[in-house]
Design a protein around this motif. Structure first.
Motif, PDB file in Angstrom:
ATOM      1  N   ASN A  15      34.880  10.554  15.189  1.00  7.48           N
ATOM      2  CA  ASN A  15      34.833  10.255  13.776  1.00  7.48           C
ATOM      3  C   ASN A  15      33.369  10.297  13.322  1.00  7.48           C
ATOM      4  OD1 ASN A  15      35.437   9.545  11.229  1.00  7.48           O
ATOM      5  ND2 ASN A  15      36.373   7.558  11.728  1.00  7.48           N
ATOM      6  N   ILE A  16      33.025  11.254  12.485  1.00 13.03           N
ATOM      7  CA  ILE A  16      31.634  11.502  12.101  1.00 13.03           C
ATOM      8  C   ILE A  16      31.221  10.673  10.894  1.00 13.03           C
ATOM      9  CG2 ILE A  16      30.035  13.308  11.378  1.00 13.03           C
ATOM     10  CD1 ILE A  16      31.601  15.262  12.927  1.00 13.03           C
ATOM     11  N   VAL A  17      32.139  10.204  10.108  1.00 10.94           N
ATOM     12  CA  VAL A  17      31.804   9.490   8.869  1.00 10.94           C
ATOM     13  C   VAL A  17      30.941   8.258   9.134  1.00 10.94           C
ATOM     14  CG1 VAL A  17      32.776   8.310   6.868  1.00 10.94           C
ATOM     15  CG2 VAL A  17      33.809  10.432   7.681  1.00 10.94           C
ATOM     16  N   PRO A  18      31.265   7.389  10.079  1.00 11.93           N
ATOM     17  CA  PRO A  18      30.367   6.243  10.312  1.00 11.93           C
ATOM     18  C   PRO A  18      28.990   6.671  10.823  1.00 11.93           C
ATOM     19  CG  PRO A  18      32.497   5.853  11.326  1.00 11.93           C
ATOM     20  CD  PRO A  18      32.492   7.263  10.848  1.00 11.93           C
ATOM     21  N   LEU A  19      28.950   7.728  11.607  1.00 12.27           N
ATOM     22  CA  LEU A  19      27.671   8.228  12.107  1.00 12.27           C
ATOM     23  C   LEU A  19      26.810   8.708  10.952  1.00 12.27           C
ATOM     24  CD1 LEU A  19      25.896   9.056  14.551  1.00 12.27           C
ATOM     25  CD2 LEU A  19      27.063  11.256  14.484  1.00 12.27           C
ATOM     26  N   LEU A  20      27.385   9.434  10.012  1.00 11.96           N
ATOM     27  CA  LEU A  20      26.636   9.904   8.857  1.00 11.96           C
ATOM     28  C   LEU A  20      26.173   8.745   7.986  1.00 11.96           C
ATOM     29  CD1 LEU A  20      28.636  13.088   7.808  1.00 11.96           C
ATOM     30  CD2 LEU A  20      26.429  12.960   8.940  1.00 11.96           C
ATOM     31  N   ASP A  21      26.979   7.725   7.847  1.00 11.78           N
ATOM     32  CA  ASP A  21      26.571   6.554   7.073  1.00 11.78           C
ATOM     33  C   ASP A  21      25.335   5.897   7.686  1.00 11.78           C
ATOM     34  OD1 ASP A  21      28.598   6.920   5.282  1.00 11.78           O
ATOM     35  OD2 ASP A  21      29.958   5.459   6.220  1.00 11.78           O
ATOM     36  N   VAL A  22      25.349   5.743   8.982  1.00 12.36           N
ATOM     37  CA  VAL A  22      24.208   5.122   9.660  1.00 12.36           C
ATOM     38  C   VAL A  22      22.963   5.996   9.511  1.00 12.36           C
ATOM     39  CG1 VAL A  22      23.303   4.427  11.911  1.00 12.36           C
ATOM     40  CG2 VAL A  22      25.638   3.826  11.263  1.00 12.36           C
ATOM     41  N   LEU A  23      23.113   7.300   9.664  1.00 15.41           N
ATOM     42  CA  LEU A  23      21.966   8.208   9.536  1.00 15.41           C
ATOM     43  C   LEU A  23      21.397   8.193   8.127  1.00 15.41           C
ATOM     44  CD1 LEU A  23      23.048  11.274  11.700  1.00 15.41           C
ATOM     45  CD2 LEU A  23      21.305   9.574  12.198  1.00 15.41           C
ATOM     46  N   LEU A  24      22.243   8.164   7.114  1.00 20.39           N
ATOM     47  CA  LEU A  24      21.750   8.119   5.739  1.00 20.39           C
ATOM     48  C   LEU A  24      21.013   6.813   5.456  1.00 20.39           C
ATOM     49  CD1 LEU A  24      24.678   9.808   3.796  1.00 20.39           C
ATOM     50  CD2 LEU A  24      22.397  10.703   4.203  1.00 20.39           C
ATOM     51  N   VAL A  25      21.492   5.722   6.005  1.00 18.82           N
ATOM     52  CA  VAL A  25      20.783   4.451   5.835  1.00 18.82           C
ATOM     53  C   VAL A  25      19.417   4.521   6.508  1.00 18.82           C
ATOM     54  CG1 VAL A  25      20.816   2.011   6.482  1.00 18.82           C
ATOM     55  CG2 VAL A  25      22.846   3.063   5.500  1.00 18.82           C
ATOM     56  N   LEU A  26      19.345   5.093   7.686  1.00 15.91           N
ATOM     57  CA  LEU A  26      18.053   5.227   8.376  1.00 15.91           C
ATOM     58  C   LEU A  26      17.085   6.107   7.601  1.00 15.91           C
ATOM     59  CD1 LEU A  26      19.116   5.559  12.124  1.00 15.91           C
ATOM     60  CD2 LEU A  26      17.960   3.643  11.023  1.00 15.91           C
ATOM     61  N   VAL A  27      17.575   7.206   7.037  1.00 17.12           N
ATOM     62  CA  VAL A  27      16.716   8.090   6.237  1.00 17.12           C
ATOM     63  C   VAL A  27      16.214   7.346   5.011  1.00 17.12           C
ATOM     64  CG1 VAL A  27      16.725  10.162   4.804  1.00 17.12           C
ATOM     65  CG2 VAL A  27      17.707  10.236   7.080  1.00 17.12           C
ATOM     66  N   ALA A  28      17.083   6.597   4.357  1.00 18.87           N
ATOM     67  CA  ALA A  28      16.662   5.835   3.177  1.00 18.87           C
ATOM     68  C   ALA A  28      15.605   4.807   3.541  1.00 18.87           C
ATOM     69  CB  ALA A  28      17.880   5.169   2.533  1.00 18.87           C
ATOM     70  N   VAL A  29      15.764   4.118   4.655  1.00 17.54           N
ATOM     71  CA  VAL A  29      14.781   3.129   5.083  1.00 17.54           C
ATOM     72  C   VAL A  29      13.448   3.794   5.380  1.00 17.54           C
ATOM     73  CG1 VAL A  29      14.224   1.525   6.955  1.00 17.54           C
ATOM     74  CG2 VAL A  29      16.485   1.462   5.894  1.00 17.54           C
ATOM     75  N   LEU A  30      13.478   4.929   6.055  1.00 23.81           N
ATOM     76  CA  LEU A  30      12.232   5.635   6.368  1.00 23.81           C
ATOM     77  C   LEU A  30      11.537   6.123   5.104  1.00 23.81           C
ATOM     78  CD1 LEU A  30      13.156   7.663   9.565  1.00 23.81           C
ATOM     79  CD2 LEU A  30      11.597   5.736   9.373  1.00 23.81           C
ATOM     80  N   LEU A  31      12.306   6.622   4.151  1.00 21.74           N
ATOM     81  CA  LEU A  31      11.706   7.084   2.909  1.00 21.74           C
ATOM     82  C   LEU A  31      11.080   5.932   2.120  1.00 21.74           C
ATOM     83  CD1 LEU A  31      14.291   9.736   1.659  1.00 21.74           C
ATOM     84  CD2 LEU A  31      11.989  10.138   2.521  1.00 21.74           C
ATOM     85  N   LEU A  32      11.666   4.787   2.182  1.00 14.58           N
ATOM     86  CA  LEU A  32      11.111   3.645   1.457  1.00 14.58           C
ATOM     87  C   LEU A  32       9.909   3.033   2.158  1.00 14.58           C
ATOM     88  CD1 LEU A  32      14.389   1.887   0.283  1.00 14.58           C
ATOM     89  CD2 LEU A  32      12.762   3.167  -1.102  1.00 14.58           C
ATOM     90  N   LEU A  33       9.876   3.059   3.479  1.00 11.92           N
ATOM     91  CA  LEU A  33       8.796   2.400   4.216  1.00 11.92           C
ATOM     92  C   LEU A  33       7.586   3.296   4.470  1.00 11.92           C
ATOM     93  CD1 LEU A  33      10.750   0.293   6.852  1.00 11.92           C
ATOM     94  CD2 LEU A  33       9.719  -0.451   4.709  1.00 11.92           C
ATOM     95  N   THR A  34       7.748   4.586   4.391  1.00  8.35           N
ATOM     96  CA  THR A  34       6.645   5.505   4.706  1.00  8.35           C
ATOM     97  C   THR A  34       5.426   5.292   3.809  1.00  8.35           C
ATOM     98  OG1 THR A  34       8.202   7.124   5.547  1.00  8.35           O
ATOM     99  CG2 THR A  34       6.013   7.934   4.979  1.00  8.35           C
ATOM    100  N   PRO A  35       5.568   5.161   2.491  1.00 12.12           N
ATOM    101  CA  PRO A  35       4.353   4.934   1.681  1.00 12.12           C
ATOM    102  C   PRO A  35       3.618   3.649   2.046  1.00 12.12           C
ATOM    103  CG  PRO A  35       6.196   5.540   0.273  1.00 12.12           C
ATOM    104  CD  PRO A  35       6.747   5.334   1.645  1.00 12.12           C
TER     105      PRO A  35
END
Length: 127
Positions: A15-35
């Motif tokens: 089931n890929i849907v939960p995996l994609l949810d986790v990855l999108l959350v990680l990308v969002a966190v990285l985008l917010l913390l990088t600056p």
């Protein structure tokens, strides 16, 4: 004899849907913390103690005619050693060559420029 019923087990699926949810959350966190992380990095850069100050690029103009004559900023060149003072401080050269200019004349100009440590050469052809 008794016939046994064969049961076919379902092929395992991922089931890929939960995996994609986790990855999108990680990308969002990285985008917010990088600056915030980039601003907190302190780099101690070395300071120059000596060196030449970069000046504006001074270019000289040379023309090679079809008959092999060379013009330095509009005046014919007969003696290259007399041009040392006028070419002093030049960092680049623009060489304009006629269509029928001999390759030997152009390489002679390049040799003279190389002797004066001018290696940034721009070429153009005049009809």
């Amino acid at each position: 004899m008794r016939k046994s019923k064969l049961r076919y087990a379902e092929a395992p699926t991922l089931n890929i849907v939960p995996l994609l949810d986790v990855l999108l959350v990680l990308v969002a966190v990285l985008l917010l913390l990088t600056p915030f992380m980039a601003k907190s990095i302190h780099v101690d850069l070395p300071a120059a103690t000596s060196g030449a100050v970069m000046t504006q690029d001074t270019a000289i103009t040379l023309e090679v005619k079809a008959d092999g004559t060379v013009l330095f900023e509009g005046s014919p060149v007969t003696d290259w050693s007399a041009l040392n003072t006028r070419m002093n401080g030049a960092t680049s050269a623009k060489v304009f060559a006629d269509k029928g200019a001999a390759f030997v004349a152009i390489t002679g100009v390049l040799d003279q420029l190389a002797q004066r440590d001018i290696h940034n050469v721009q070429f153009a052809v005049r009809p």
